[in-house]
Enzyme design. Structure first.
Site, PDB file in Angstrom:
ATOM      1  N   ASN A 179      -3.429  -7.860  -7.736  1.00 35.72           N
ATOM      2  CA  ASN A 179      -2.626  -6.877  -8.471  1.00 35.72           C
ATOM      3  C   ASN A 179      -1.241  -7.466  -8.706  1.00 35.72           C
ATOM      4  OD1 ASN A 179      -1.996  -4.285  -9.617  1.00 35.72           O
ATOM      5  ND2 ASN A 179      -0.833  -3.814  -7.765  1.00 35.72           N
ATOM      6  N   HIS A 239       2.732  -6.119  -9.093  1.00 36.44           N
ATOM      7  CA  HIS A 239       3.560  -4.934  -8.855  1.00 36.44           C
ATOM      8  C   HIS A 239       5.006  -5.277  -9.210  1.00 36.44           C
ATOM      9  CE1 HIS A 239       4.773  -1.144  -7.108  1.00 36.44           C
ATOM     10  NE2 HIS A 239       5.758  -1.776  -6.509  1.00 36.44           N
ATOM     11  N   SER A 294       5.729  -9.017  -7.919  1.00 34.11           N
ATOM     12  CA  SER A 294       4.915  -9.664  -6.892  1.00 34.11           C
ATOM     13  C   SER A 294       3.449  -9.643  -7.295  1.00 34.11           C
ATOM     14  CB  SER A 294       5.034  -8.908  -5.558  1.00 34.11           C
ATOM     15  OG  SER A 294       6.381  -8.765  -5.157  1.00 34.11           O
ATOM     16  N   ASP A 334      -0.189  -1.198  -2.589  1.00 34.19           N
ATOM     17  CA  ASP A 334       0.856  -2.213  -2.804  1.00 34.19           C
ATOM     18  C   ASP A 334       1.203  -2.943  -1.501  1.00 34.19           C
ATOM     19  OD1 ASP A 334       1.011  -1.421  -5.481  1.00 34.19           O
ATOM     20  OD2 ASP A 334       2.538   0.075  -5.055  1.00 34.19           O
TER      21      ASP A 334
END
Ligand code: GRF
Length: 216
Positions: free
Chosen positions: A107, A109, A136, A145
């Site tokens: 992912n 973020h 990030s 997260d």
């Protein structure tokens, strides 16, 4: 070549940056599918124009998270992807889904994690008077997260900034670091081993950093 799927909800600028890297000569990965959770995702047209197969798993057609997640997992399995990049995907995935794709799920973020998990990250960084902010790329775990961070893009922010201006600069950095991480994983230089990140065969003590001095 490592088969990669990208999962989006919105405009898909990170997906496009990853796709352009994938399409460049010598890329060690290719995008086998772009999947959106809604037909309105602008990134679907971007992907199609780049010749990438797209599919939609429409979230509104599923009664609960478990059935949506199962449909998304089936779509990912059918695509043949061995790495999955969430890129502006606006849903929280179940622990079961995350476990199924453990070590293969990324992912991006828009903050320097562990700071500012969740939403409104640019406004929160500005309100706190932070001197630096960024984005990030991390492996996804069941903690929102919260998975191990692989790479961060860092930039300076200042009192003259607005969330929109910061967002634009952070996006520019995102478009560098996300394709870079995909490349490093496809090359085998970044690895997930039992919940930790390894870089060139050694534990990664702190995230790789891409820095810019782009000031306010
Ligand atoms: C990015 O800021 C990313 O960090 C966050 O959602 C945004 C997606 O933008 N997860 P885009 O759809 O890739 O343009």
């Amino acid at each position: 070549m490592l088969p990669l799927a990208v999962v989006i909800s919105g405009r898909g600028s990170n997906m496009e940056a990853i796709a352009r890297t994938a399409l460049a000569a010598g890329s060690p990965f290719k995008i086998v599918r772009v999947i959106a959770d809604r037909e309105s995702a602008g990134g679907l047209a971007r992907a199609t124009s780049l010749g990438i197969p797209v599919s939609v798993v429409p979230v509104r057609k599923f009664a609960d998270r478990a059935s949506f997640d199962a449909a998304l997992a089936a779509e990912l399995d059918a695509s043949g992807a061995r790495l999955v990049a969430l890129a502006g995907f606006m849903r929280i995935l179940s622990a079961e889904f995350v476990q199924r794709f453990e070590g293969r799920l990324l992912n991006i973020h828009p903050s320097l994690l562990p700071k500012y998990k969740g939403l409104d990250t640019h406004a929160r960084a500005l309100a706190a008077g932070d001197s630096h902010h960024g984005a990030s790329v991390h492996f996804v775990t069941a903690e929102l997260d919260g998975g191990p961070v692989i790479m961060q893009g860092r930039l300076r922010i200042g009192p003259g900034d607005t969330p929109d201006a910061v967002s634009a600069r952070v996006h520019t950095l995102e478009h560098i670091i996300y394709p870079h991480v995909c490349t490093l994983i496809a090359q085998g230089r970044i690895e997930w081993r039992d919940g930790s990140v390894y870089f060139d065969g050694a534990p990664l003590a702190s995230p790789l950093i891409e820095e810019t001095d782009a000031a306010a």
